[in-house]
Motif scaffolding. Sequence first.
Motif, mmCIF file in Angstrom:
data_model
loop_
_atom_site.group_PDB
_atom_site.id
_atom_site.type_symbol
_atom_site.label_atom_id
_atom_site.label_comp_id
_atom_site.label_asym_id
_atom_site.label_seq_id
_atom_site.Cartn_x
_atom_site.Cartn_y
_atom_site.Cartn_z
ATOM 1 N N ASN A 147 55.991 59.515 23.394
ATOM 2 C CA ASN A 147 55.616 58.181 23.883
ATOM 3 C C ASN A 147 55.005 58.223 25.280
ATOM 4 N N ILE A 148 54.192 59.232 25.537
ATOM 5 C CA ILE A 148 53.409 59.280 26.777
ATOM 6 C C ILE A 148 52.125 58.488 26.527
ATOM 7 N N PRO A 149 51.908 57.375 27.218
ATOM 8 C CA PRO A 149 50.697 56.570 26.972
ATOM 9 C C PRO A 149 49.427 57.352 27.300
ATOM 10 N N VAL A 150 48.354 57.064 26.556
ATOM 11 C CA VAL A 150 47.079 57.752 26.729
ATOM 12 C C VAL A 150 46.015 56.741 27.146
ATOM 13 N N LEU A 151 45.293 57.074 28.209
ATOM 14 C CA LEU A 151 44.175 56.257 28.676
ATOM 15 C C LEU A 151 42.894 57.061 28.516
ATOM 16 N N GLY A 152 41.899 56.483 27.825
ATOM 17 C CA GLY A 152 40.653 57.193 27.574
ATOM 18 C C GLY A 152 39.525 56.710 28.454
ATOM 19 N N ILE A 153 38.926 57.620 29.219
ATOM 20 C CA ILE A 153 37.725 57.316 29.998
ATOM 21 C C ILE A 153 36.548 57.950 29.268
ATOM 22 N N ASN A 154 35.568 57.128 28.936
ATOM 23 C CA ASN A 154 34.513 57.536 28.017
ATOM 24 C C ASN A 154 33.412 58.329 28.713
ATOM 25 N N PHE A 155 33.374 59.639 28.435
ATOM 26 C CA PHE A 155 32.270 60.487 28.864
ATOM 27 C C PHE A 155 31.356 60.781 27.676
ATOM 28 N N GLY A 156 31.659 60.174 26.528
ATOM 29 C CA GLY A 156 30.890 60.443 25.317
ATOM 30 C C GLY A 156 29.848 59.369 25.074
ATOM 31 N N ARG A 157 29.717 58.959 23.798
ATOM 32 C CA ARG A 157 28.662 58.020 23.438
ATOM 33 C C ARG A 157 29.242 56.647 23.078
ATOM 34 N N LEU A 158 29.736 56.491 21.855
ATOM 35 C CA LEU A 158 30.140 55.150 21.417
ATOM 36 C C LEU A 158 31.447 54.713 22.047
ATOM 37 N N GLY A 159 32.503 55.462 21.849
ATOM 38 C CA GLY A 159 33.745 55.212 22.561
ATOM 39 C C GLY A 159 34.535 53.998 22.105
ATOM 40 N N PHE A 160 35.051 54.015 20.860
ATOM 41 C CA PHE A 160 35.948 52.955 20.416
ATOM 42 C C PHE A 160 37.330 53.112 21.042
ATOM 43 N N LEU A 161 37.819 54.354 21.124
ATOM 44 C CA LEU A 161 39.158 54.604 21.654
ATOM 45 C C LEU A 161 39.103 54.841 23.158
ATOM 46 N N ALA A 162 38.178 55.713 23.573
ATOM 47 C CA ALA A 162 37.967 55.944 25.007
ATOM 48 C C ALA A 162 37.005 54.870 25.497
ATOM 49 N N SER A 163 37.536 53.695 25.762
ATOM 50 C CA SER A 163 36.691 52.516 25.977
ATOM 51 C C SER A 163 36.426 52.203 27.442
ATOM 52 N N ILE A 164 37.045 52.945 28.366
ATOM 53 C CA ILE A 164 36.849 52.680 29.792
ATOM 54 C C ILE A 164 35.643 53.484 30.281
ATOM 55 N N GLY A 165 34.655 52.796 30.813
ATOM 56 C CA GLY A 165 33.418 53.437 31.219
ATOM 57 C C GLY A 165 33.549 54.214 32.516
ATOM 58 N N LYS A 166 32.539 55.069 32.789
ATOM 59 C CA LYS A 166 32.535 55.874 34.003
ATOM 60 C C LYS A 166 32.516 55.006 35.258
ATOM 61 N N GLY A 167 31.924 53.823 35.146
ATOM 62 C CA GLY A 167 31.836 52.936 36.299
ATOM 63 C C GLY A 167 33.131 52.223 36.628
ATOM 64 N N ALA A 168 34.168 52.417 35.806
ATOM 65 C CA ALA A 168 35.435 51.707 36.017
ATOM 66 C C ALA A 168 36.529 52.636 36.542
ATOM 67 N N ILE A 169 36.147 53.755 37.170
ATOM 68 C CA ILE A 169 37.137 54.721 37.660
ATOM 69 C C ILE A 169 38.079 54.066 38.675
ATOM 70 N N TYR A 170 37.515 53.368 39.646
ATOM 71 C CA TYR A 170 38.344 52.746 40.683
ATOM 72 C C TYR A 170 39.303 51.728 40.059
ATOM 73 N N ALA A 171 38.793 50.886 39.170
ATOM 74 C CA ALA A 171 39.638 49.872 38.531
ATOM 75 C C ALA A 171 40.738 50.526 37.703
ATOM 76 N N ALA A 172 40.411 51.636 37.035
ATOM 77 C CA ALA A 172 41.405 52.323 36.210
ATOM 78 C C ALA A 172 42.523 52.904 37.070
#
Length: 295
Positions: free
Chosen positions: A88-113
């Motif tokens: 039960n370790i939560p997973v946060l995905g930052i999207n370095f790929g293309r579509l990103g349904f699961l890794a939905s946090i964009g590169k521009g949201a690093i500070y907010a994340a």
Amino acid sequence: MQIAIYSRGFVKEDLPIIQLLLDELQREEIDTIIYDPFFRALEPHIKFGKDPVTFAQSEDLYGKADILVSLGGDGTLLDTVCYVRDKNIPVLGINFGRLGFLASIGKGAIYAAVQALKQRTYIVDKRALLHLDSNVGLFGDVPYALNDFTIHKKDTSAMVKIHTYLNGEFLNTYWADGLIVATPTGSTGYSLSCGGPVVFPEAGSFVITPVAPHNLNVRPIIVPDNHVISFEVEGRSDQFLCTLDSRMETIDNTVQLAIKKESFSLSLVRLDDSNFLHTLRNKLLWGIDARNTLK
């Protein structure tokens, strides 16, 4: 707080974003534990404030990581299932790929994340997993998947016959290139590309989707996830492919296969300004129609 970071690798263009993430985590006094092969690849290119702790296997994370951050696309995030397992370790995905349904946090949201992690203002969604039972111990001690299970013909061999049963009762024989059993999370993956429906993540169901079926009246079907789905496979070839997410095994027609819902789930982190409907509109361009802007 301690954050684990996992990635399969990086391209040169992503190095400034990775450096920014590490700098922001250090500035907020958040300790990091980095996947060892990723750390060794980064070491010549990234400035680390201090030598980070590394991990190489799932046991290295237990009791040490509060959250695991995945850097990459959806395939990278699927890998994390093998590391967090049932802890039960939560997973946060930052999207370095293309579509990103699961890794939905964009590169521009690093500070907010990073701020959301520091202040614990994120939201955790529970995502159902599927479990594979077999008579030959496939996939070692990680016989589960977040997206999907598939049976598929091997290479350019002829189509296969997949006899499929629900709770032991015959459902259908699929004459096809293969068959997908997807979770609600996986409904927007391989199943969707084969004509399957989009299913909300909290729906208690599996989607059974044939791959290139020879019978044109055969369509995807949604079944409750409290059912056990079992299979018998036939074909001209002696061997077939079996997958859980991006992991693959070669099997023959003596292997017995059954799918059921896993007893635990994956905790997926999202920021409070993002949800499934937001992802659908942005990734599938729903509602993006010139007529919606006409006066």
